[in-house]
Design a protein around this motif. Structure first.
Motif, PDB file in Angstrom:
ATOM      1  N   LYS A 131       0.865  -1.181   0.000  1.00 36.66           N
ATOM      2  CA  LYS A 131       0.000   0.000   0.000  1.00 36.66           C
ATOM      3  C   LYS A 131       0.904   1.234   0.000  1.00 36.66           C
ATOM      4  CE  LYS A 131      -3.849   0.303   2.413  1.00 36.66           C
ATOM      5  NZ  LYS A 131      -4.833   0.503   3.521  1.00 36.66           N
ATOM      6  N   ASP A 132       0.664   2.134  -0.939  1.00 38.21           N
ATOM      7  CA  ASP A 132       1.519   3.309  -1.084  1.00 38.21           C
ATOM      8  C   ASP A 132       1.599   4.125   0.198  1.00 38.21           C
ATOM      9  OD1 ASP A 132       1.666   2.513  -3.705  1.00 38.21           O
ATOM     10  OD2 ASP A 132       0.480   4.171  -4.512  1.00 38.21           O
ATOM     11  N   HIS A 133       2.784   4.593   0.498  1.00 35.08           N
ATOM     12  CA  HIS A 133       2.970   5.603   1.541  1.00 35.08           C
ATOM     13  C   HIS A 133       2.924   6.958   0.836  1.00 35.08           C
ATOM     14  CE1 HIS A 133       5.433   2.200   3.524  1.00 35.08           C
ATOM     15  NE2 HIS A 133       4.212   2.208   4.037  1.00 35.08           N
ATOM     16  N   SER A 134       1.714   7.440   0.595  1.00 36.11           N
ATOM     17  CA  SER A 134       1.529   8.664  -0.172  1.00 36.11           C
ATOM     18  C   SER A 134       0.370   9.471   0.381  1.00 36.11           C
ATOM     19  CB  SER A 134       1.263   8.340  -1.650  1.00 36.11           C
ATOM     20  OG  SER A 134       0.005   7.705  -1.796  1.00 36.11           O
ATOM     21  N   LEU A 135       0.355  10.752   0.054  1.00 39.24           N
ATOM     22  CA  LEU A 135      -0.732  11.626   0.486  1.00 39.24           C
ATOM     23  C   LEU A 135      -2.056  11.154  -0.090  1.00 39.24           C
ATOM     24  CD1 LEU A 135      -1.716  14.219   1.869  1.00 39.24           C
ATOM     25  CD2 LEU A 135      -1.157  15.451  -0.240  1.00 39.24           C
ATOM     26  N   LEU A 136      -2.048  10.742  -1.342  1.00 42.08           N
ATOM     27  CA  LEU A 136      -3.290  10.285  -1.973  1.00 42.08           C
ATOM     28  C   LEU A 136      -3.829   9.033  -1.301  1.00 42.08           C
ATOM     29  CD1 LEU A 136      -2.846  10.837  -5.803  1.00 42.08           C
ATOM     30  CD2 LEU A 136      -4.313  12.072  -4.221  1.00 42.08           C
ATOM     31  N   GLN A 137      -2.942   8.098  -0.956  1.00 39.00           N
ATOM     32  CA  GLN A 137      -3.408   6.879  -0.298  1.00 39.00           C
ATOM     33  C   GLN A 137      -4.011   7.203   1.056  1.00 39.00           C
ATOM     34  OE1 GLN A 137      -3.325   3.556  -1.660  1.00 39.00           O
ATOM     35  NE2 GLN A 137      -4.817   3.484   0.022  1.00 39.00           N
ATOM     36  N   GLU A 138      -3.434   8.151   1.772  1.00 39.90           N
ATOM     37  CA  GLU A 138      -4.006   8.562   3.052  1.00 39.90           C
ATOM     38  C   GLU A 138      -5.389   9.181   2.858  1.00 39.90           C
ATOM     39  OE1 GLU A 138      -1.297  11.107   5.107  1.00 39.90           O
ATOM     40  OE2 GLU A 138       0.119   9.494   5.569  1.00 39.90           O
ATOM     41  N   GLN A 139      -5.550   9.954   1.780  1.00 39.50           N
ATOM     42  CA  GLN A 139      -6.850  10.561   1.503  1.00 39.50           C
ATOM     43  C   GLN A 139      -7.883   9.507   1.110  1.00 39.50           C
ATOM     44  OE1 GLN A 139      -5.581  13.420  -1.475  1.00 39.50           O
ATOM     45  NE2 GLN A 139      -5.545  15.085   0.031  1.00 39.50           N
ATOM     46  N   VAL A 140      -7.428   8.491   0.356  1.00 38.20           N
ATOM     47  CA  VAL A 140      -8.327   7.386   0.002  1.00 38.20           C
ATOM     48  C   VAL A 140      -8.734   6.628   1.256  1.00 38.20           C
ATOM     49  CG1 VAL A 140      -8.490   5.163  -1.199  1.00 38.20           C
ATOM     50  CG2 VAL A 140      -7.470   7.131  -2.355  1.00 38.20           C
ATOM     51  N   ASP A 141      -7.771   6.332   2.114  1.00 37.56           N
ATOM     52  CA  ASP A 141      -8.059   5.603   3.345  1.00 37.56           C
ATOM     53  C   ASP A 141      -9.023   6.366   4.247  1.00 37.56           C
ATOM     54  OD1 ASP A 141      -6.354   3.620   2.498  1.00 37.56           O
ATOM     55  OD2 ASP A 141      -4.664   4.259   3.749  1.00 37.56           O
ATOM     56  N   ALA A 142      -8.936   7.703   4.220  1.00 36.70           N
ATOM     57  CA  ALA A 142      -9.809   8.538   5.056  1.00 36.70           C
ATOM     58  C   ALA A 142     -11.170   8.775   4.417  1.00 36.70           C
ATOM     59  CB  ALA A 142      -9.125   9.867   5.344  1.00 36.70           C
ATOM     60  N   GLY A 143     -11.352   8.281   3.178  1.00 41.01           N
ATOM     61  CA  GLY A 143     -12.627   8.466   2.495  1.00 41.01           C
ATOM     62  C   GLY A 143     -12.810   9.841   1.885  1.00 41.01           C
ATOM     63  N   LEU A 144     -11.719  10.605   1.756  1.00 45.53           N
ATOM     64  CA  LEU A 144     -11.819  11.958   1.212  1.00 45.53           C
ATOM     65  C   LEU A 144     -11.908  11.954  -0.309  1.00 45.53           C
ATOM     66  CD1 LEU A 144      -9.180  13.726   3.501  1.00 45.53           C
ATOM     67  CD2 LEU A 144     -11.672  13.698   3.751  1.00 45.53           C
ATOM     68  N   ILE A 145     -11.286  10.977  -0.943  1.00 40.35           N
ATOM     69  CA  ILE A 145     -11.367  10.818  -2.391  1.00 40.35           C
ATOM     70  C   ILE A 145     -11.511   9.344  -2.715  1.00 40.35           C
ATOM     71  CG2 ILE A 145     -10.001  12.892  -2.901  1.00 40.35           C
ATOM     72  CD1 ILE A 145      -7.612  11.059  -3.452  1.00 40.35           C
ATOM     73  N   THR A 146     -11.924   9.050  -3.931  1.00 50.35           N
ATOM     74  CA  THR A 146     -12.073   7.663  -4.369  1.00 50.35           C
ATOM     75  C   THR A 146     -10.774   7.198  -5.039  1.00 50.35           C
ATOM     76  OG1 THR A 146     -12.862   8.245  -6.580  1.00 50.35           O
ATOM     77  CG2 THR A 146     -14.517   8.103  -4.804  1.00 50.35           C
ATOM     78  N   PRO A 147     -10.568   5.891  -5.132  1.00 44.93           N
ATOM     79  CA  PRO A 147      -9.394   5.397  -5.870  1.00 44.93           C
ATOM     80  C   PRO A 147      -9.367   5.892  -7.305  1.00 44.93           C
ATOM     81  CG  PRO A 147     -10.339   3.644  -4.538  1.00 44.93           C
ATOM     82  CD  PRO A 147     -11.301   4.798  -4.460  1.00 44.93           C
ATOM     83  N   GLU A 148     -10.531   6.040  -7.915  1.00 41.02           N
ATOM     84  CA  GLU A 148     -10.605   6.534  -9.291  1.00 41.02           C
ATOM     85  C   GLU A 148     -10.118   7.979  -9.377  1.00 41.02           C
ATOM     86  OE1 GLU A 148     -12.810   3.027  -8.717  1.00 41.02           O
ATOM     87  OE2 GLU A 148     -13.078   4.968  -7.703  1.00 41.02           O
ATOM     88  N   GLN A 149     -10.496   8.801  -8.389  1.00 42.86           N
ATOM     89  CA  GLN A 149     -10.012  10.182  -8.359  1.00 42.86           C
ATOM     90  C   GLN A 149      -8.511  10.234  -8.106  1.00 42.86           C
ATOM     91  OE1 GLN A 149     -12.746  11.441  -5.262  1.00 42.86           O
ATOM     92  NE2 GLN A 149     -13.897  12.750  -6.697  1.00 42.86           N
ATOM     93  N   ALA A 150      -8.034   9.349  -7.246  1.00 41.78           N
ATOM     94  CA  ALA A 150      -6.610   9.311  -6.945  1.00 41.78           C
ATOM     95  C   ALA A 150      -5.791   8.973  -8.179  1.00 41.78           C
ATOM     96  CB  ALA A 150      -6.341   8.296  -5.841  1.00 41.78           C
ATOM     97  N   ALA A 151      -6.336   8.110  -9.039  1.00 43.64           N
ATOM     98  CA  ALA A 151      -5.600   7.649 -10.214  1.00 43.64           C
ATOM     99  C   ALA A 151      -5.317   8.774 -11.208  1.00 43.64           C
ATOM    100  CB  ALA A 151      -6.364   6.526 -10.906  1.00 43.64           C
TER     101      ALA A 151
END
Length: 261
Positions: free
Chosen positions: A139-159
């Motif tokens: 699992k990425d150690h990244s800002l986007l992954q943290e936002q996905v984990d927190a439910g702030l954005i979707t994996p599709e948005q992160a991509a």
């Protein structure tokens, strides 16, 4: 369990130099990949220091103790080697103005019989193809992954986000680096892909699955992955390290050569 290794790296289409570094040691079944960052050629220096140091030190330890070491002992050896490499990169960055701010991600694997000890820092990844199913093991150690984990954005948005390369962990940027280590069971026929984000950003999971599933040699698979990443834009350096597990690798290798696969 026997293991077959294959590694390639490519600068991609947008960068003049290659800041990725990839290596493996077949005798100890060690695989290491790093994706450097920093100005000038500093990223190249950081990733090269990481892979060279870890391969040299950890392969030496594995050759001496690895056969009889348990999972905790291997994990500890991985952590010590990464910590020593991190300090070397950190000290170099602070003693040479040209290397200021350099760092690198890391993904590494120690394959031992039917066990994989997998470690990573940052957003370089490891995937496993087993019986036609692709699974991302890291699992990425990244800002986007943290936002996905927190439910702030979707994996599709992160991509498609412009911030997808902002990592929250890296080697060399602080005097300590936290290696995330997991233990995975290996099955006959498993195929593992370690890669930099220059590949995973350019290819979808379905692209990766299709290429890994093809009846080809590891060299052909790796080459096709890099070529497709470049056809999709090649916006970053691209590195691929493939590891295939199997009791009958020598027989399959002979058949592959006979049939040209």
């Amino acid at each position: 369990m026997k293991y077959e290794f294959c590694a390639f790296t490519d600068p991609g289409l947008a960068r003049a130099n290659n800041e990725d570094s990839v290596t493996f040691d077949e005798s100890t079944c060690l695989a290491v990949l790093a994706d450097g960052m920093g100005g000038y050629n500093a990223g190249e220096v950081a990733s090269g220091m990481a892979t060279t140091f870890i391969r040299t030190e950890l392969a030496r330890w594995l050759a001496q103790a690895g056969r009889h070491a348990n999972a905790k002992e291997i994990q500890r050896a991985m952590e010590i080697c990464v910590d020593n490499a991190n300090r070397a990169i950190f000290n170099a960055a602070h003693s040479n103005p040209q290397y200021s701010g350099m760092g690198t991600t890391l993904v590494m694997g120690v394959f031992q019989d039917a066990r994989l000890m997998l470690g990573h820092i940052g957003d370089s990844r490891c995937y496993r193809m087993r019986k036609g199913e692709l699974l991302q093991l890291t699992k990425d150690h990244s800002l986007l992954q943290e936002q996905v984990d927190a439910g702030l954005i979707t994996p599709e948005q992160a991509a498609v986000s412009i911030n997808r390369n902002l990592v929250t962990r890296a080697m060399g940027v602080e005097d300590a680096a936290l290696l995330e280590v997991s233990e995975c069971r290996v099955e006959n026929g498993d195929l593992y892909l370690l890669c930099s984000d220059g590949l995973s950003d350019m290819l979808s999971p379905s692209d990766i699955a299709d290429l890994l599933a093809a009846s080809e040699s590891l060299t052909q698979k790796a080459t096709r992955m890099i070529n497709l990443a470049n056809r999709h834009g090649g916006r970053d350096n691209i590195s691929v390290l493939l590891v295939r597990a199997g009791d009958a690798l020598s027989k399959r290798g002979l058949l592959s050569r006979l049939w040209g696969a």
